[in-house]
Design a protein around this motif. Structure first.
Motif, PDB file in Angstrom:
ATOM      1  N   GLY A  86      -3.963 -14.109   5.391  1.00 56.72           N
ATOM      2  CA  GLY A  86      -2.788 -13.606   4.907  1.00 56.72           C
ATOM      3  C   GLY A  86      -2.695 -12.007   5.300  1.00 56.72           C
ATOM      4  O   GLY A  86      -2.059 -11.382   6.378  1.00 56.72           O
ATOM      5  N   VAL A  87      -3.285 -11.312   4.654  1.00 56.62           N
ATOM      6  CA  VAL A  87      -3.577  -9.540   4.452  1.00 56.62           C
ATOM      7  C   VAL A  87      -4.356  -9.457   5.876  1.00 56.62           C
ATOM      8  O   VAL A  87      -3.907  -8.374   6.680  1.00 56.62           O
ATOM      9  CB  VAL A  87      -4.213  -9.153   3.485  1.00 56.62           C
ATOM     10  N   GLY A  88      -5.406 -10.127   6.108  1.00 56.38           N
ATOM     11  CA  GLY A  88      -6.077 -10.083   7.467  1.00 56.38           C
ATOM     12  C   GLY A  88      -5.143 -10.179   8.722  1.00 56.38           C
ATOM     13  O   GLY A  88      -5.265  -9.176   9.696  1.00 56.38           O
ATOM     14  N   SER A  89      -4.252 -11.010   8.625  1.00 58.44           N
ATOM     15  CA  SER A  89      -3.185 -11.285   9.730  1.00 58.44           C
ATOM     16  C   SER A  89      -2.321  -9.934  10.132  1.00 58.44           C
ATOM     17  O   SER A  89      -2.247  -9.558  10.997  1.00 58.44           O
ATOM     18  CB  SER A  89      -2.542 -12.481   9.883  1.00 58.44           C
ATOM     19  N   LEU A  90      -1.805  -9.631   8.647  1.00 61.33           N
ATOM     20  CA  LEU A  90      -1.060  -8.419   8.617  1.00 61.33           C
ATOM     21  C   LEU A  90      -1.979  -7.177   9.348  1.00 61.33           C
ATOM     22  O   LEU A  90      -1.327  -6.275  10.269  1.00 61.33           O
ATOM     23  CB  LEU A  90      -0.677  -8.175   7.437  1.00 61.33           C
ATOM     24  N   ILE A  91      -3.274  -7.056   8.973  1.00 59.28           N
ATOM     25  CA  ILE A  91      -3.882  -5.945   9.528  1.00 59.28           C
ATOM     26  C   ILE A  91      -4.242  -6.204  10.977  1.00 59.28           C
ATOM     27  O   ILE A  91      -4.505  -5.070  11.739  1.00 59.28           O
ATOM     28  CB  ILE A  91      -5.364  -5.849   8.562  1.00 59.28           C
ATOM     29  N   GLY A 337      -5.496  -6.385  -2.955  1.00 62.19           N
ATOM     30  CA  GLY A 337      -5.684  -6.649  -1.729  1.00 62.19           C
ATOM     31  C   GLY A 337      -4.048  -5.873  -0.927  1.00 62.19           C
ATOM     32  O   GLY A 337      -4.263  -5.415   0.112  1.00 62.19           O
ATOM     33  N   PHE A 338      -3.183  -6.396  -1.519  1.00 62.10           N
ATOM     34  CA  PHE A 338      -1.772  -6.000  -0.802  1.00 62.10           C
ATOM     35  C   PHE A 338      -1.588  -4.434  -0.998  1.00 62.10           C
ATOM     36  O   PHE A 338      -1.262  -3.852   0.055  1.00 62.10           O
ATOM     37  CB  PHE A 338      -0.730  -6.700  -1.868  1.00 62.10           C
ATOM     38  N   PHE A 339      -1.815  -3.817  -2.216  1.00 63.43           N
ATOM     39  CA  PHE A 339      -0.941  -2.488  -2.456  1.00 63.43           C
ATOM     40  C   PHE A 339      -2.288  -1.634  -1.762  1.00 63.43           C
ATOM     41  O   PHE A 339      -1.900  -0.376  -1.362  1.00 63.43           O
ATOM     42  CB  PHE A 339      -0.666  -1.940  -3.694  1.00 63.43           C
ATOM     43  N   LYS A 340      -3.687  -1.787  -1.825  1.00 62.78           N
ATOM     44  CA  LYS A 340      -4.799  -0.968  -1.394  1.00 62.78           C
ATOM     45  C   LYS A 340      -4.657  -1.068   0.120  1.00 62.78           C
ATOM     46  O   LYS A 340      -4.654   0.004   0.871  1.00 62.78           O
ATOM     47  CB  LYS A 340      -5.936  -1.533  -1.900  1.00 62.78           C
ATOM     48  N   ALA A 341      -4.422  -2.448   0.597  1.00 61.90           N
ATOM     49  CA  ALA A 341      -4.228  -2.282   2.170  1.00 61.90           C
ATOM     50  C   ALA A 341      -2.904  -1.768   2.639  1.00 61.90           C
ATOM     51  O   ALA A 341      -2.837  -1.034   3.665  1.00 61.90           O
ATOM     52  CB  ALA A 341      -4.230  -3.936   2.747  1.00 61.90           C
ATOM     53  N   ASN A 342      -1.939  -1.697   1.993  1.00 64.22           N
ATOM     54  CA  ASN A 342      -0.666  -1.046   2.151  1.00 64.22           C
ATOM     55  C   ASN A 342      -0.852   0.415   2.347  1.00 64.22           C
ATOM     56  O   ASN A 342      -0.451   1.147   3.146  1.00 64.22           O
ATOM     57  CB  ASN A 342       0.316  -1.373   1.260  1.00 64.22           C
ATOM     58  N   MET A 343      -2.030   0.941   1.335  1.00 64.60           N
ATOM     59  CA  MET A 343      -1.983   2.453   1.346  1.00 64.60           C
ATOM     60  C   MET A 343      -3.087   2.676   2.219  1.00 64.60           C
ATOM     61  O   MET A 343      -2.928   3.794   3.247  1.00 64.60           O
ATOM     62  CB  MET A 343      -2.515   3.069  -0.002  1.00 64.60           C
ATOM     63  N   PHE A 344      -4.016   2.115   2.685  1.00 64.46           N
ATOM     64  CA  PHE A 344      -4.911   2.362   3.734  1.00 64.46           C
ATOM     65  C   PHE A 344      -4.341   2.332   5.115  1.00 64.46           C
ATOM     66  O   PHE A 344      -4.446   3.453   5.795  1.00 64.46           O
ATOM     67  CB  PHE A 344      -6.129   1.457   3.726  1.00 64.46           C
ATOM     68  N   LEU A 345      -3.436   1.336   5.031  1.00 64.13           N
ATOM     69  CA  LEU A 345      -2.653   1.354   6.678  1.00 64.13           C
ATOM     70  C   LEU A 345      -1.781   2.402   6.625  1.00 64.13           C
ATOM     71  O   LEU A 345      -1.689   2.975   7.923  1.00 64.13           O
ATOM     72  CB  LEU A 345      -2.007  -0.002   6.719  1.00 64.13           C
ATOM     73  N   VAL A 372       9.482   5.769   6.252  1.00 63.09           N
ATOM     74  CA  VAL A 372       8.762   4.177   6.269  1.00 63.09           C
ATOM     75  C   VAL A 372       7.616   4.210   5.371  1.00 63.09           C
ATOM     76  O   VAL A 372       7.175   3.456   4.686  1.00 63.09           O
ATOM     77  CB  VAL A 372       9.220   3.279   7.352  1.00 63.09           C
ATOM     78  N   THR A 373       6.880   5.005   6.271  1.00 58.97           N
ATOM     79  CA  THR A 373       5.193   5.167   5.780  1.00 58.97           C
ATOM     80  C   THR A 373       5.306   5.637   4.141  1.00 58.97           C
ATOM     81  O   THR A 373       4.519   5.317   3.596  1.00 58.97           O
ATOM     82  CB  THR A 373       4.587   6.107   6.595  1.00 58.97           C
ATOM     83  N   ALA A 374       6.277   6.695   4.152  1.00 57.83           N
ATOM     84  CA  ALA A 374       5.997   7.560   2.578  1.00 57.83           C
ATOM     85  C   ALA A 374       6.757   6.442   1.807  1.00 57.83           C
ATOM     86  O   ALA A 374       6.011   6.371   0.680  1.00 57.83           O
ATOM     87  CB  ALA A 374       7.168   8.594   2.837  1.00 57.83           C
ATOM     88  N   VAL A 375       7.513   5.805   1.929  1.00 59.50           N
ATOM     89  CA  VAL A 375       8.264   4.902   0.920  1.00 59.50           C
ATOM     90  C   VAL A 375       7.054   3.731   0.634  1.00 59.50           C
ATOM     91  O   VAL A 375       7.048   3.495  -0.535  1.00 59.50           O
ATOM     92  CB  VAL A 375       9.652   4.230   1.393  1.00 59.50           C
ATOM     93  N   THR A 376       6.883   3.286   1.690  1.00 57.96           N
ATOM     94  CA  THR A 376       5.729   2.027   1.385  1.00 57.96           C
ATOM     95  C   THR A 376       4.425   2.428   0.750  1.00 57.96           C
ATOM     96  O   THR A 376       3.934   1.688  -0.156  1.00 57.96           O
ATOM     97  CB  THR A 376       5.533   1.244   2.695  1.00 57.96           C
ATOM     98  N   THR A 453       4.663  -0.338  11.261  1.00 53.35           N
ATOM     99  CA  THR A 453       5.390  -0.117   9.654  1.00 53.35           C
ATOM    100  C   THR A 453       5.585  -1.676   9.451  1.00 53.35           C
ATOM    101  O   THR A 453       6.033  -1.562   8.069  1.00 53.35           O
ATOM    102  CB  THR A 453       6.388   0.562  10.001  1.00 53.35           C
ATOM    103  N   VAL A 454       5.896  -2.646  10.240  1.00 56.36           N
ATOM    104  CA  VAL A 454       6.132  -3.788   9.613  1.00 56.36           C
ATOM    105  C   VAL A 454       5.354  -4.412   8.653  1.00 56.36           C
ATOM    106  O   VAL A 454       5.777  -4.889   7.692  1.00 56.36           O
ATOM    107  CB  VAL A 454       6.708  -4.915  10.618  1.00 56.36           C
ATOM    108  N   PRO A 455       3.867  -4.275   8.941  1.00 61.35           N
ATOM    109  CA  PRO A 455       3.149  -4.712   8.151  1.00 61.35           C
ATOM    110  C   PRO A 455       3.070  -4.119   6.861  1.00 61.35           C
ATOM    111  O   PRO A 455       2.732  -4.661   5.477  1.00 61.35           O
ATOM    112  CB  PRO A 455       1.708  -4.734   8.881  1.00 61.35           C
ATOM    113  N   LEU A 456       3.409  -3.057   6.838  1.00 67.55           N
ATOM    114  CA  LEU A 456       3.411  -1.856   5.715  1.00 67.55           C
ATOM    115  C   LEU A 456       4.556  -2.341   4.640  1.00 67.55           C
ATOM    116  O   LEU A 456       4.358  -2.427   3.411  1.00 67.55           O
ATOM    117  CB  LEU A 456       3.746  -0.648   5.848  1.00 67.55           C
TER     118      LEU A 456
END
Length: 620
Positions: A86-91, A337-345, A372-376, A453-456
């Protein structure tokens, strides 16, 4: 699940340049297809009675008499499979935009697919040997992805460092597997249950010391892959790879493999309290070390890497606390996995807008330019510091409360780590998105395209709601029971508790101090020298210096001594013998003059010696 991304990697690597135009699309499609299979498998598991939610799938005979290749589908493995795919596909989707101008984008997606396939094999394997193949597979993929831009000497060096440091942990895992086989005659997880391990100890078939050794060796393997002390030195250097690599491998999946190994091997740790205690100590030490390192990093990716190291320390602490801790550890692993991938991206999005600048001292005021980047990113930040009702609040606080019940010292150290997390993550937010603009003249910050931004946005949604969904009503703990066993008593999550209030107070204090230093005050573009503690943190707690002192320099001296002994001793003996024979033969050949009179005289002399000897013997 495994075959689809593996097929994608094979097509992209063997197809070469002919697949450049559509290779990235194939990579995304294969990862998404694996996610669909994972979802179908998950739904199928939910439809089964709890007693039947552990299914083995035999594939083929692998090593006769030792291990067969097979898969194990149970709540633990399917949870990891959903996270990986799931997270891998978003990345993967994010990488389409991030790597759009890279001439080797097709090869990058091939490596991503290879990594997903190897990681899936690691978590779906039904025995330690098959797990080890996946374990080495993700090590190979990590090496290829960290060093993807090999034209950068720093990237090539970081890839080698990660590969070599992980070999130390892998050696421990190998010895553990050998010991398990010689002790129990099997490496299959189904044969190595808690009852089997305790029964072997009670019957005298093995000793408590052997089980403790197995646990410590497994922990050594976990420390290498999950960047835990003392094998943590590779993680921050690994940020030299493309940012999606940091999000996929070094936040959401590969570095969590060590936590998976400890939980999957829970039977050994529960039967060896000493090894279990060491797991918790390593976890607490690492969560504090990673947090301290994160406080002094101006490189946004390295700051997040220190955070990853710290958060996995929390997971390792939970994994050392038994069945209750297992559930909180894996739940925190999933939400992380969600919030750290979110911040790395999100960091990659900022870099994309700032000409690949990573120094936060050259950011500032980006909120208005990249909303969008900032809020996510801020949502991920709130989740990781444990802001009430976000994901990290439920999962990390669950680990802290469980630790408090087992060991007050470990629990309060985890609370201190949460306070430090509040400081360094707030520092990152204030330096990046708020305050005065400190951009270079050629920087023109702008929002990233929607493919990034959509994956974020999707990851930020998980960062908000996933923790409550997993923890409340012990939903995830009950789901994991067929895989890790039931706790003696189901815990109750306390929205208000002494440990929780202390954690929130320290987090708030850390955030306030960060605002005082980096929000309200002006941030210099050149980092001040700082105190000894600042230098200590900037140099990663002198981890590299320690490794050089204890291992590299003694190794160099050992190599020099070996070369000297080889040159002067072994080679000297061989060459001296050869020289002696050569010199002797050179002198003896002078006897061969070619003159008949010389040979006649020699014959006469020899005959005289023989006659003299015969006369002497005859007179005796």
């Amino acid at each position: 699940m495994i075959a689809l991304p593996l097929l994608g990697a094979a097509i992209l690597l063997l197809g070469g340049r002919r697949t450049d135009r559509w290779g990235h699309l194939l990579g995304v499609a294969m990862s998404l297809a694996a996610f669909v299979v994972a979802v179908v498998s998950f739904v199928e598991i939910l439809g089964l009675p709890e007693s039947e939610r552990r299914r083995g799938i035999e594939l083929y005979q692998f090593i006769p008499g030792i291990a067969d290749m097979g898969l194990l589908i149970d709540p633990l493995s399917i949870s990891f499979a959903l996270l990986i795919t799931g997270v891998g596909s978003l990345i993967h989707i994010y990488s389409v935009g991030y790597m759009s101008h890279d001439p080797d984008r097709r090869r990058f997606f091939a490596y991503l697919n290879l990594f997903v396939a190897a990681m899936l094999l690691l978590v779906l394997a039904d025995n330690y040997v098959a797990l080890f193949i996946g374990w080495e597979g993700v090590g190979l993929a990590s090496y290829l992805l960290i060093g993807f831009w090999q034209f950068k000497p720093t990237a090539a060096a970081a890839a080698k460092k990660a590969f070599i440091v992980n070999r130390v942990g892998d050696f421990g895992l190998l010895i553990a597997i050998f010991t398990v086989w010689t002790t129990f005659g099997s490496v299959a997880f189904g044969d190595l249950t808690k009852g089997a391990v305790t029964g072997a100890i009670d019957s005298g078939a093995t000793s408590q010391g052997t089980i403790t050794a197995i646990g410590l060796l497994l922990l050594l393997g976990a420390c290498g892959k999950s960047a835990q002390l003392p094998l943590q030195s590779w993680l921050l250097d690994a940020m030299e790879g493309p940012t999606p690599v940091s999000a996929l491998i070094h936040a959401a999946t590969m570095v969590t493999a060590g936590v998976y190994l400890v939980v999957r091997s829970g039977a050994f740790f529960e039967a060896a309290p000493t090894a279990q205690l060491v797991v918790t100590i390593v976890g607490v030490a690492t969560l504090l070390a990673g947090a301290i390192i994160g406080c002094a990093k101006d490189d946004i990716k390295k700051g997040l890497a220190g955070s990853t190291m710290s958060q996995i320390g929390y997971m390792m602490l939970g994994a050392g606390l038994g069945p209750v801790g297992y559930a909180f550890a894996i739940a925190h692993l999933i939400t992380h996995g969600f919030f750290k991938a979110n911040m790395f991206l999100g960091a990659g999005s900022v870099m994309h807008a700032m000409n690949d600048e990573v120094d936060m001292r050259r950011y500032g005021g980006l909120f208005s330019m990249m909303k969008v980047t900032a809020v996510t990113f801020i949502i991920g930040y709130l989740a990781i510091i444990g802001f009430p009702l976000l994901s990290g609040y439920f999962t990390k606080d669950g680990i802290i409360e469980t630790a408090m019940e087992h060991n007050q010292i470990l629990g309060w150290l985890a609370v201190v780590g949460a306070g430090i997390t509040g400081f360094y993550m707030s520092r990152m937010i204030f330096m990046t998105f708020f305050g005065k603009k400190r951009w270079a003249d050629d920087a023109h910050p702008h929002e990233s395209p929607s493919v990034m931004t959509v994956p974020l946005v999707i990851l930020s949604i998980g960062s908000i709601f996933l923790g409550a969904f997993l923890i409340l009503d012990n939903r995830f703990m009950k789901f994991l029971v067929p895989a890790v066993g039931a706790p003696e008593k189901m815990p109750t999550f306390h929205f208000v508790s002494p440990a929780g209030l202390a954690t929130l107070a320290l987090v708030a204090a850390g955030a306030a101090f960060a605002w005082f230093r980096y929000g309200a005050a002006e941030v210099p573009q050149v980092a001040p020298r700082g105190s000894f503690l600042t230098t200590f943190a900037r140099r990663d707690l002198y981890g590299d210096a320690l490794n050089e002192t204890l291992f590299m320099r003694p190794g160099q001296w050992l190599a020099r001594i070996a070369v000297f002994v080889d040159n002067r001793g072994i080679d000297g003996l061989v060459n001296g013998l050869a020289a002696t024979i050569g010199g002797t033969s050179g002198r003896l050949r002078r006897i061969q003059t070619g003159y008949v009179r010389s040979y006649a005289l020699s014959i006469l002399f020899g005959a005289a010696v023989v006659v003299g000897a015969l006369l002497y013997v005859g007179n005796m």
